[in-house]
Design an enzyme around this catalytic site. Structure first.
Site, short mmCIF file in Angstrom:
data_model
loop_
_atom_site.label_atom_id
_atom_site.label_comp_id
_atom_site.label_asym_id
_atom_site.label_seq_id
_atom_site.Cartn_x
_atom_site.Cartn_y
_atom_site.Cartn_z
CE LYS A 202 39.05 29.88 39.35
NZ LYS A 202 40.39 30.25 39.81
CE LYS A 225 43.19 31.75 34.03
NZ LYS A 225 43.50 32.09 35.44
CE LYS A 256 37.32 32.42 41.80
NZ LYS A 256 38.74 32.30 41.84
C1 PBG Z 1 43.49 32.29 40.16
C2 PBG Z 1 42.24 32.89 40.69
C3 PBG Z 1 41.28 33.66 40.00
C4 PBG Z 1 40.41 34.15 40.97
C5 PBG Z 1 40.82 33.63 42.19
N1 PBG Z 1 41.94 32.84 42.00
C6 PBG Z 1 41.19 34.05 38.58
C7 PBG Z 1 41.12 33.05 37.52
O1 PBG Z 1 40.87 31.87 37.74
O2 PBG Z 1 41.34 33.46 36.39
C8 PBG Z 1 39.26 35.08 40.71
C9 PBG Z 1 38.77 35.87 41.88
C10 PBG Z 1 37.92 37.04 41.54
O3 PBG Z 1 37.53 37.25 40.38
O4 PBG Z 1 37.61 37.80 42.47
N2 PBG Z 1 43.45 31.02 39.74
#
Ligand code: PBG
Length: 334
Positions: A202, A225, A256
């Site tokens: 991610k 983050k 992701k």
């Molecule tokens: C939370 C999370 C996020 C997404 C999914 N779970 C946001 C982030 O990490 O800030 C993003 C999903 C999307 O943008 O559709 N941890």
């Protein structure tokens, strides 16, 4: 004398593109209903269907209207949903305790969906951001996102989701060691069949912007983050993360965002052969949807092309806000 090569042109690749029949015959990849995971947003209240301005066509729903929407999705042939909560300031605390409250909106939604539509596979999101006062996925101590204390909280959150009836736990927090800790806790609690789909690779991405609006985290988030989500410049590191999460007990892994990271999808699938998913995240959805709404691109074609790309890159399935639209289109063309 034998000719040394066939007459020009040696190969006519256009032959197998000449009509729809032959194109169908040589088609290498296709998108099926079973490939789709539909991410949905749940919030407190009753009878709520609230549009999300930065994600046209996507709603926040209360448990009752969500169950109705998921039933419609099931009728369209969608087999899996992933539940995310919208939270207000009243849900956010220093200790994030609402995250493992059996009565929070996510856990009530999981139970209600499983009761109404038992065959629907229900996935969750495990991270503290929606319940944290500062919008981070982990506890913050003196400006540092701390790992091990966060993992203890994530375990409690995952267990509450499994108790509510979740089929797939989706840790999206990027803390180290959380997959093993959650797996251990699930086994000890007797949840042997509850699966883990790890958000393994991610990235710290600009494409999550509309999602943070959708869940109410944008105004809460302080800083970025980057100390836990991946550097978009890295690729080998994604393989190390996937290897680590699989070794700790992940059943499936995710890359992701999706479209900017198709190369990572392909590397992960080739290296491990494990069930591999891409998340076509909020920013990707809103770019396509926004341009289509302006009349700048053909929305349906762009949607199908973008999702087929994940199949071509080796993914077994895709989390996409377009899932109901794709399902409707597949039904029409069947
Ligand atoms: C939370 C999370 C996020 C997404 C999914 N779970 C946001 C982030 O990490 O800030 C993003 C999903 C999307 O943008 O559709 N941890």
């Amino acid at each position: 004398m034998q000719p040394v090569h066939a007459p020009f042109p040696a190969t006519r690749l256009r032959r197998t593109r000449a009509n729809a029949g032959i194109r169908a015959l040589v088609r290498e990849n296709d998108l099926q209903l079973g490939d789709l995971i539909w991410p949905v947003f749940v919030r407190e209240g009753e009878g709520v269907e609230e549009p999300i301005p930065s994600m046209p066509g996507v709603m926040r729903r209360s448990v009752d209207t969500l169950v109705a929407a998921v039933r419609e999705a099931a009728d369209l042939g969608i087999g899996t949903v992933c539940v995310f909560p919208y939270t207000g300031p009243e849900d956010r605390t220093e200790d994030c305790a609402r995250a493992w409250d059996p009565q929070n909106a996510t856990n009530r939604a999981i139970a209600a969906i499983k009761e109404a539509i038992p065959q629907m596979v229900v996935m969750t999101d495990v991270a503290l951001d929606t319940y944290n006062i500062n919008g981070h996925d982990g506890f913050v101590e003196n400006g540092i996102i701390v790992n091990d204390r966060t993992v203890e909280a994530l375990v409690k959150m995952a267990l509450a989701q499994a108790e509510a009836g979740a089929d797939i736990i989706g840790p999206s927090d990027m803390m180290d060691g959380r997959i093993g800790a959650i797996r251990d806790a699930l086994e000890q609690a007797g949840h042997h069949d509850v699966m883990i789909l790890s958000y393994a690779a991610k990235y710290a991405s600009a494409f999550y912007g509309p999602f943070r609006d959708a869940v109410g985290a944008s105004s809460a988030l302080t800083g970025d983050k980057k100390t836990y989500q991946m550097d978009p410049a890295n690729s080998d590191e994604a393989l190390r993360l996937v290897a680590r999460d699989l070794s700790e007990g992940a059943d499936m892994v995710m890359v992701k965002p999706g479209m900017p990271y198709l190369d990572i999808c392909r590397r992960v699938k080739d290296a491990f052969g494990a069930p591999t998913f891409a998340y076509q995240v909020s920013g990707e959805y809103s770019m396509i949807r926004g341009a289509a709404d302006q009349g700048w691109i053909d929305g349906e074609r762009a949607m199908m092309e973008s999702i087929l790309a994940f199949k071509r890159a080796g993914c077994d399935g895709v989390l996409t806000y377009f899932a109901p639209d794709v399902a409707r289109l597949l039904a029409k063309s069947a």
